[in-house]
Design a protein around this motif. Structure first.
Motif, PDB file in Angstrom:
ATOM      1  N   ASP A 117       0.811  -1.220   0.000  1.00  0.00           N
ATOM      2  CA  ASP A 117       0.000   0.000   0.000  1.00  0.00           C
ATOM      3  C   ASP A 117       0.846   1.272   0.000  1.00  0.00           C
ATOM      4  OD1 ASP A 117      -2.746  -0.747  -0.095  1.00  0.00           O
ATOM      5  OD2 ASP A 117      -2.590  -1.502   1.956  1.00  0.00           O
ATOM      6  N   VAL A 118       0.274   2.308  -0.618  1.00  0.00           N
ATOM      7  CA  VAL A 118       0.773   3.674  -0.507  1.00  0.00           C
ATOM      8  C   VAL A 118      -0.315   4.461   0.217  1.00  0.00           C
ATOM      9  CG1 VAL A 118       1.464   5.763  -1.737  1.00  0.00           C
ATOM     10  CG2 VAL A 118       2.110   3.512  -2.633  1.00  0.00           C
ATOM     11  N   VAL A 119       0.009   4.944   1.411  1.00  0.00           N
ATOM     12  CA  VAL A 119      -0.956   5.625   2.260  1.00  0.00           C
ATOM     13  C   VAL A 119      -0.714   7.133   2.175  1.00  0.00           C
ATOM     14  CG1 VAL A 119      -1.925   5.772   4.575  1.00  0.00           C
ATOM     15  CG2 VAL A 119      -0.821   3.654   3.818  1.00  0.00           C
ATOM     16  N   TYR A 120      -1.730   7.873   1.809  1.00  0.00           N
ATOM     17  CA  TYR A 120      -1.587   9.327   1.721  1.00  0.00           C
ATOM     18  C   TYR A 120      -1.972   9.945   3.054  1.00  0.00           C
ATOM     19  CZ  TYR A 120      -2.121  14.153   0.192  1.00  0.00           C
ATOM     20  OH  TYR A 120      -2.008  15.522   0.063  1.00  0.00           O
ATOM     21  N   MET A 156       3.351  -2.374   8.994  1.00  0.00           N
ATOM     22  CA  MET A 156       2.995  -3.249   7.886  1.00  0.00           C
ATOM     23  C   MET A 156       3.974  -3.159   6.719  1.00  0.00           C
ATOM     24  SD  MET A 156       0.472  -4.780   9.101  1.00  0.00           S
ATOM     25  CE  MET A 156       0.192  -5.728   7.610  1.00  0.00           C
ATOM     26  N   GLY A 157       4.904  -2.199   6.769  1.00  0.00           N
ATOM     27  CA  GLY A 157       5.836  -2.049   5.659  1.00  0.00           C
ATOM     28  C   GLY A 157       5.252  -1.294   4.481  1.00  0.00           C
ATOM     29  N   ALA A 158       4.217  -0.485   4.731  1.00  0.00           N
ATOM     30  CA  ALA A 158       3.606   0.312   3.666  1.00  0.00           C
ATOM     31  C   ALA A 158       4.343   1.647   3.530  1.00  0.00           C
ATOM     32  CB  ALA A 158       2.130   0.558   3.974  1.00  0.00           C
ATOM     33  N   VAL A 159       4.124   2.305   2.392  1.00  0.00           N
ATOM     34  CA  VAL A 159       4.702   3.630   2.153  1.00  0.00           C
ATOM     35  C   VAL A 159       3.750   4.685   2.712  1.00  0.00           C
ATOM     36  CG1 VAL A 159       5.557   5.256   0.434  1.00  0.00           C
ATOM     37  CG2 VAL A 159       5.709   2.799   0.002  1.00  0.00           C
ATOM     38  N   THR A 160       4.286   5.589   3.513  1.00  0.00           N
ATOM     39  CA  THR A 160       3.514   6.753   3.936  1.00  0.00           C
ATOM     40  C   THR A 160       3.921   7.929   3.059  1.00  0.00           C
ATOM     41  OG1 THR A 160       3.434   5.982   6.229  1.00  0.00           O
ATOM     42  CG2 THR A 160       2.937   8.300   5.826  1.00  0.00           C
ATOM     43  N   ALA A 161       2.974   8.411   2.249  1.00  0.00           N
ATOM     44  CA  ALA A 161       3.219   9.555   1.372  1.00  0.00           C
ATOM     45  C   ALA A 161       2.622  10.797   2.030  1.00  0.00           C
ATOM     46  CB  ALA A 161       2.593   9.321   0.007  1.00  0.00           C
ATOM     47  N   PHE A 162       3.453  11.796   2.260  1.00  0.00           N
ATOM     48  CA  PHE A 162       3.048  12.968   3.026  1.00  0.00           C
ATOM     49  C   PHE A 162       2.537  14.077   2.114  1.00  0.00           C
ATOM     50  CE2 PHE A 162       5.878  10.631   5.736  1.00  0.00           C
ATOM     51  CZ  PHE A 162       5.368  10.809   7.012  1.00  0.00           C
ATOM     52  N   SER A 176      -4.919  22.837  -0.015  1.00  0.00           N
ATOM     53  CA  SER A 176      -5.069  23.048  -1.457  1.00  0.00           C
ATOM     54  C   SER A 176      -4.234  22.066  -2.279  1.00  0.00           C
ATOM     55  CB  SER A 176      -4.686  24.482  -1.829  1.00  0.00           C
ATOM     56  OG  SER A 176      -3.292  24.693  -1.632  1.00  0.00           O
ATOM     57  N   ARG A 177      -3.286  21.402  -1.632  1.00  0.00           N
ATOM     58  CA  ARG A 177      -2.404  20.462  -2.334  1.00  0.00           C
ATOM     59  C   ARG A 177      -2.957  19.037  -2.334  1.00  0.00           C
ATOM     60  NH1 ARG A 177       0.009  21.991  -6.001  1.00  0.00           N
ATOM     61  NH2 ARG A 177       1.142  20.009  -5.927  1.00  0.00           N
ATOM     62  N   ILE A 178      -4.044  18.784  -1.622  1.00  0.00           N
ATOM     63  CA  ILE A 178      -4.517  17.408  -1.483  1.00  0.00           C
ATOM     64  C   ILE A 178      -4.875  16.794  -2.831  1.00  0.00           C
ATOM     65  CG2 ILE A 178      -6.352  15.954  -0.539  1.00  0.00           C
ATOM     66  CD1 ILE A 178      -6.366  17.768   1.925  1.00  0.00           C
ATOM     67  N   VAL A 179      -5.706  17.471  -3.614  1.00  0.00           N
ATOM     68  CA  VAL A 179      -6.128  16.899  -4.898  1.00  0.00           C
ATOM     69  C   VAL A 179      -4.954  16.745  -5.870  1.00  0.00           C
ATOM     70  CG1 VAL A 179      -7.568  17.275  -6.940  1.00  0.00           C
ATOM     71  CG2 VAL A 179      -8.536  17.610  -4.647  1.00  0.00           C
ATOM     72  N   PRO A 180      -4.076  17.752  -6.040  1.00  0.00           N
ATOM     73  CA  PRO A 180      -2.897  17.532  -6.890  1.00  0.00           C
ATOM     74  C   PRO A 180      -1.999  16.397  -6.386  1.00  0.00           C
ATOM     75  CG  PRO A 180      -3.208  19.880  -6.504  1.00  0.00           C
ATOM     76  CD  PRO A 180      -4.173  19.167  -5.614  1.00  0.00           C
ATOM     77  N   ASP A 181      -1.849  16.279  -5.071  1.00  0.00           N
ATOM     78  CA  ASP A 181      -1.042  15.192  -4.516  1.00  0.00           C
ATOM     79  C   ASP A 181      -1.643  13.833  -4.854  1.00  0.00           C
ATOM     80  OD1 ASP A 181       0.742  16.951  -3.394  1.00  0.00           O
ATOM     81  OD2 ASP A 181       0.107  16.633  -1.327  1.00  0.00           O
TER      82      ASP A 181
END
Length: 587
Positions: A215-218, A238-244, A250-255
Motif C-alpha cells: 500500500d501507498v498511504v496518503y 505493515m511495511g507500507a509507504v507513507t506519502a506525506f 489546497s495540495r490534497i487533490v494535486p497530490d
C-alpha cells in the motif's frame, strides 16, 4: 475472520528496527522536496531515528521524560517520534494551529523537557511563554537556524550502548504518547497511550487488511491527532509507504493525482467537498440511478456473484459520465478510504462506494487509540460505524451509551485522576456517545450525551443527524443546530464558497460571501434545502429558522477543532446574539 500474518513488536521503540530488518529497501516515506517526490527506505528511517534518539540521550533526556513535537505533518515528525521512543521517552504532540496559550498548556501540563518545532514561527509561540515553563530545557528546530536544530541533534552522536539499553528496556505498558484531546469543551486533557495501545492498532491493521506492504498511504491529517498516529504507525508496522501531503489543504487533490495512493484516511469534510464538486456533473435523477446501480454491483462483487449484463452496462455508462472522474480525483488506484473523527452522511458513503472508491466509516476516540469499530472491504453496512475490531469488546449501557474494553483503551488522563475515574469504570471506557448494536454486531451512533438538545417542551433531540442532512446540500459548508431549553430548534448556516460562487456568477450576483449571506436568492436556496430536510423529521424536531453567517467556521477562529469538528459551545457563545434573535419575534 481475522488473519494474523506478521510478528509485530509490542513496543513503538522496537517498530523501526523490526521494519528495517524485514524490509530494509522498501520505501517507508515519500515526500515532496525541491520539485520532486523523494523516498526514505525503512533502513534509512531506522538510521535517522537512531541518530535522533542518540541526540536526545546526549541532551540529557531520561526514560519517561516528555518530548513535545509542534509541527505540521511531514516525514521528520515520524522520524522524531521514533527517535523519542528509542530513547525511552514519551511523545507529546501539539497541533501546529495551536495558539500560544494552547501551546503553553500542553507543554506545562505534560512537563515536557524538550520541544521540537517545525520552524521559527512555531518556536516563537514557545518563546513567548518560555519563562513560565520551568521544566522545558531545549527547543529544537526542524527548519531554519537555531542553537539546536534537528540536523545538529543528529550530529551529536551519543552512547549507542545506552540507547540500545533503553530501547530494550521499554515495556508494553509504559506510556508512549500523550495525545491532548481537541478540547470541544474546557481545557484539553492528555490521554496517556501505552506502547501496547499503539501496537494493538498495528495488529488491527494487519488483521483486517486495513494496510498491507504493497500500500501507498496518503497522509495529510495532523499527527497531533490520534487517527493520523495510528495510520502512520500502522503503515510502518505493515511495511507500507507513507506519502506525506506536500503543503496545505489546497495540495490534497494535486497530490492524489501525483501519488495514486491505495489507502486514503481522512476526516469527512474532504469527502463532503469532493462529493459536492463532482456530484453536480450529472442531473440528480441520473446520479440517483447511477448510485443505485453501482451499489448493487458492489454488493454482488463482495458476494462473488455474477453481475447481470444489464446492470453491468448501467454501471459502465455511469463510469463514463461520472464514476470514472470520481476515481480520477483520488489518483485512480484507491483500494479503500477510511473516514473517522466525525459523522458522515450515508448518502455520501453510498456515492463513493458506488463509484468504486470504498469509503469505510470507523469509530474511535483518543481514549481508544482511534479504534473501536470499523466497516471493512468485506463487511460493510453503510449507516453504521462498523463492527468491533479484533480484541475490542463493545456493549451498550442501559442509558444507551457506547462502552468499549480492550488492549487499545488508554491508561488514563495525564495528571487527572478524577477525570480518569469518570471515564474508565471497571475497565470499560465510557465514550460519551449514544448508540445501538444490531444482531450482526454493527454499531450505529444515535447521538452524543453532551450534545443532546432538550427543548423547553421536554423533547430530546440529537443534532448530528439533522446537521449531516443539511450539509448534503451543495451550498452549505457547516450547519449547527441549536435549541437546548428553547421552544424549537434553529440553525446557524455557513456557505460553501466554491460551490456558491459558481452559482452566483451564473446568476449575475456579487461574489463576496458577506453580500451573498444576506441576499434573498441565497436565503431562498437555503430555505428550500431546509424544507427538503425537514420533511423527513417529526414536526417537533424540525428546524424552524436559520441564520446565514457571513464567513465559514474555521480552525483559526477557534470555531473548529484541528480535525474540523465544530466546537459547539464556542459557536453558541460566539453567536449568542444571532441565536437569540431567531427567538425574539416568536409567536
Amino acid at each position: 475472520m481475522t488473519k494474523h500474518r506478521l510478528a509485530l513488536p509490542d513496543t513503538v521503540a522496537a517498530l523501526p528496527g523490526a521494519a528495517a530488518l524485514r524490509c530494509p529497501d522498501r520505501p517507508a516515506q515519500r515526500f515532496h522536496r525541491d520539485g520532486a517526490w523523494l523516498d526514505v527506505s525503512f533502513a534509512e528511517l531506522h538510521a535517522i531515528s537512531t541518530g535522533i534518539g542518540l541526540g536526545l540521550v546526549d541532551l540529557g533526556v531520561q526514560p519517561g521524560d516528555r518530548v513535545s513535537v509542534l509541527s505540521d505533518t511531514r516525514p521528520e515528525w515520524v522520524q522524531v517520534e521514533f527517535g523519542i521512543a528509542l530513547a525511552g521517552a514519551v511523545v507529546v504532540p501539539i497541533y501546529p494551529s495551536s495558539s500560544v496559550d494552547e501551546c503553553e498548556w500542553v507543554l506545562s501540563n505534560s512537563g515536557a523537557v524538550v520541544v521540537v518545532c517545525e520552524n521559527a514561527a512555531q518556536a516563537a509561540k514557545v518563546e513567548q511563554v518560555r519563562e513560565r515553563l520551568p521544566e522545558l530545557r531545549t527547543v529544537v528546530l526542524i527548519d531554519g537556524e537555531a542553537d539546536e536544530t534537528l540536523t545538529s541533534l543528529r550530529a551529536r552522536g551519543g552512547d549507542r550502548a545506552e540507547l540500545d539499553r533503553r530501547t530494550e528496556a521499554v515495556t508494553p505498558d509504559q506510556p508512549a504518547l500523550i495525545i491532548y484531546t481537541s478540547g470541544t469543551t474546557g481545557r484539553p486533557k492528555g490521554c496517556v497511550l501505552t506502547h501496547r495501545n499503539l501496537t494493538s492498532c498495528c495488529r488491527v491493521c494487519d488483521d483486517l487488511d486495513v494496510l498491507g506492504p504493497e500500500d501507498v498511504v496518503y497522509l495529510f491529517l495532523p499527527l497531533a491527532h490520534v487517527f493520523a498516529q495510528v495510520i502512520a504507525l500502522g503503515a510502518a508496522g505493515m511495511g507500507a509507504v507513507t506519502a506525506f501531503c506536500s503543503g496545505d489543504a489546497s495540495r490534497i487533490v494535486p497530490d492524489l493525482a501525483a501519488l495514486s495512493p491505495t489507502v486514503v484516511p481522512s476526516v469527512p469534510r474532504i469527502f463532503e467537498k469532493v462529493h459536492a464538486s463532482v456530484s453536480g456533473l450529472v442531473p440528480a435523477e441520473l446520479r440517483t440511478q447511477a448510485v443505485a446501480a453501482g451499489m448493487a454491483v458492489r454488493a454482488l462483487e463482495r458476494a462473488v456473484r455474477e453481475v447481470p449484463d444489464a446492470l453491468r452496462a448501467a454501471v459502465d455508462q455511469a463510469d463514463a459520465a461520472l464514476f470514472g472522474r470520481v476515481r480520477a480525483v483520488f489518483g485512480g488506484k484507491v483500494r479503500q478510504a477510511i473516514t473517522g473523527a466525525a459523522p458522515i452522511a450515508p448518502e455520501i458513503l453510498e456515492f463513493f462506494h458506488a463509484a468504486g472508491v470504498p469509503v469505510n466509516e470507523g469509530y474511535g476516540l483518543s481514549e481508544s487509540t482511534a479504534i473501536g469499530t470499523l466497516n471493512t472491504l468485506d463487511a460493510v453496512r453503510i449507516g453504521s460505524i462498523g463492527r468491533p475490531v479484533p480484541g475490542c469488546e463493545v456493549r451498550i449501557a442501559d442509558d444507551g451509551e457506547i462502552l468499549m474494553r480492550g488492549p487499545h483503551i488508554f491508561a488514563g488522563y495525564w495528571r487527572n485522576d478524577e477525570a480518569t475515574a469518570e471515564t474508565l469504570v471497571d475497565g470499560w471506557l465510557h465514550t460519551g456517545d449514544l448508540g445501538a448494536m444490531d444482531e450482526d454486531g454493527y454499531v450505529t451512533i444515535t447521538g452524543r450525551k453532551k450534545d443532546i438538545i432538550i427543548t423547553s417542551g421536554g423533547k430530546n433531540l440529537s443534532p448530528a443527524t439533522m446537521e449531516n442532512d443539511l450539509k448534503l446540500c451543495r451550498w452549505i459548508s457547516h450547519a449547527v443546530m441549536h435549541g437546548d431549553r428553547r421552544p424549537y430548534p434553529v440553525a446557524l448556516i455557513t456557505l460553501d464558497v466554491e460551490e456558491l460562487s459558481r452559482w452566483a456568477s451564473d446568476e449575475g450576483l456579487p461574489a463576496d460571501v458577506p453580500a451573498l449571506a444576506t441576499h434573498p436568492a441565497v436565503h431562498a436556496l437555503i430555505q428550500q434545502a431546509l424544507d427538503d430536510v425537514n420533511a423527513h423529521y417529526a414536526t417537533v424536531a424540525q428546524v424552524k429558522k436559520f441564520a446565514i453567517l457571513d464567513h465559514d467556521l474555521s480552525v483559526e477562529t477557534g470555531e473548529l477543532t484541528p480535525t474540523l469538528k465544530v466546537k459547539r459551545r464556542v459557536v453558541e457563545e460566539k453567536y449568542a446574539g444571532v441565536l437569540d434573535g431567531m427567538y425574539a419575534d416568536r409567536a
